[in-house]
Design a protein around this motif. Structure first.
Motif: not given
Length: 183
Positions: A73-77, A116-123
Motif C-alpha cells: 500500500t503506497v501513500f503517494a505524494p 483499501s480505503a474501506t479497510q482503512l475506514a474500518a480500522k
C-alpha cells in the motif's frame, strides 16, 4: 442481419462495456489511466502528478522492489506535495550521498499488504477515530477521519489528506496524498 455480424456487434458492445467498467473502478491519476493489471511503478510513471515521486523512487533504487509481487500500500505524494517542502529539500534528497535518507522517507510511505480505503475506514472506526499502521521503514502513520475523507499524520505531526483512494495495482494499491510524510 447475419448471425456472424450480430455476434460481432454484441461482442464489441461487451468489450466496450468492460473497458468502461475498468475505467470506472480505477480512478485516473495525473491525467493518466491507472490499470489494475500493471504494477505500482508501471502505473506511476504515467502520472504527470507523480514525476517527482518516480524520480525519487529511481534515485533510491526502489524500482525493482515496488515492481515486485508485494502486495504494497503506497501513500503517494504528488508533485505539489513535494513542492511544499522547504526549498532545496528534494534536490538534496536526490543526491547520491543522501540515498539512505531518501530511501527512509520513501519507505515511510509504504505499508506491507494491500489496505483499501474501506479497510482503512474500518480500522479508524474500530480505533475510536484513529488507526495506526506500521510502514516498511519501521515507523508509524496515524489515520483519522477528516470531513468527507481521511488524513494521514507522520511521526512529526505533519498531516496529509488522501485525495484519491483505491488506485488498484497488480501488486497492491496506491492512495494519492497531498503532503510528504517524514519519519
Amino acid at each position: 442481419m447475419n448471425t456472424a455480424l450480430r455476434f460481432s456487434l454484441i461482442a464489441s458492445a461487451f468489450t466496450l462495456g468492460a473497458g468502461s467498467l475498468i475505467a470506472a473502478t480505477n480512478p485516473m491519476v495525473g491525467g493518466a489511466a491507472m490499470f489494475p493489471t500493471k504494477n505500482i511503478v508501471q502505473n506511476a510513471v504515467n502520472s504527470k502528478d507523480h514525476t517527482t515521486l518516480v524520480a525519487a523512487v529511481k534515485a533510491a533504487g526502489l524500482v525493482e522492489t515496488l515492481s515486485s509481487k508485494g502486495p504494497f500500500t503506497v501513500f503517494a505524494p504528488t508533485n505539489a506535495a513535494f513542492a511544499k517542502l522547504p526549498a532545496g529539500t528534494v534536490e538534496t534528497l536526490l543526491k547520491p550521498e543522501n540515498k539512505g535518507t531518501l530511501t527512509a522517507v520513501l519507505t515511510y510511505h509504504v505499508v506491507a499488504g494491500k489496505v483499501s480505503a474501506t479497510q482503512l475506514a474500518a480500522k479508524v472506526k474500530m480505533g475510536g477515530g484513529k488507526a495506526m499502521l506500521t510502514t516498511v521503514q519501521g515507523g508509524t502513520l496515524t489515520f483519522a477521519k477528516a470531513g468527507k475523507g481521511y488524513t494521514v499524520t507522520d511521526a512529526k505531526g505533519n498531516a496529509a489528506n488522501i485525495t484519491i483512494a483505491d488506485v488498484n495495482q497488480s501488486n497492491g494499491v496506491i492512495h494519492v496524498i497531498d503532503g510528504v510524510l517524514l519519519p
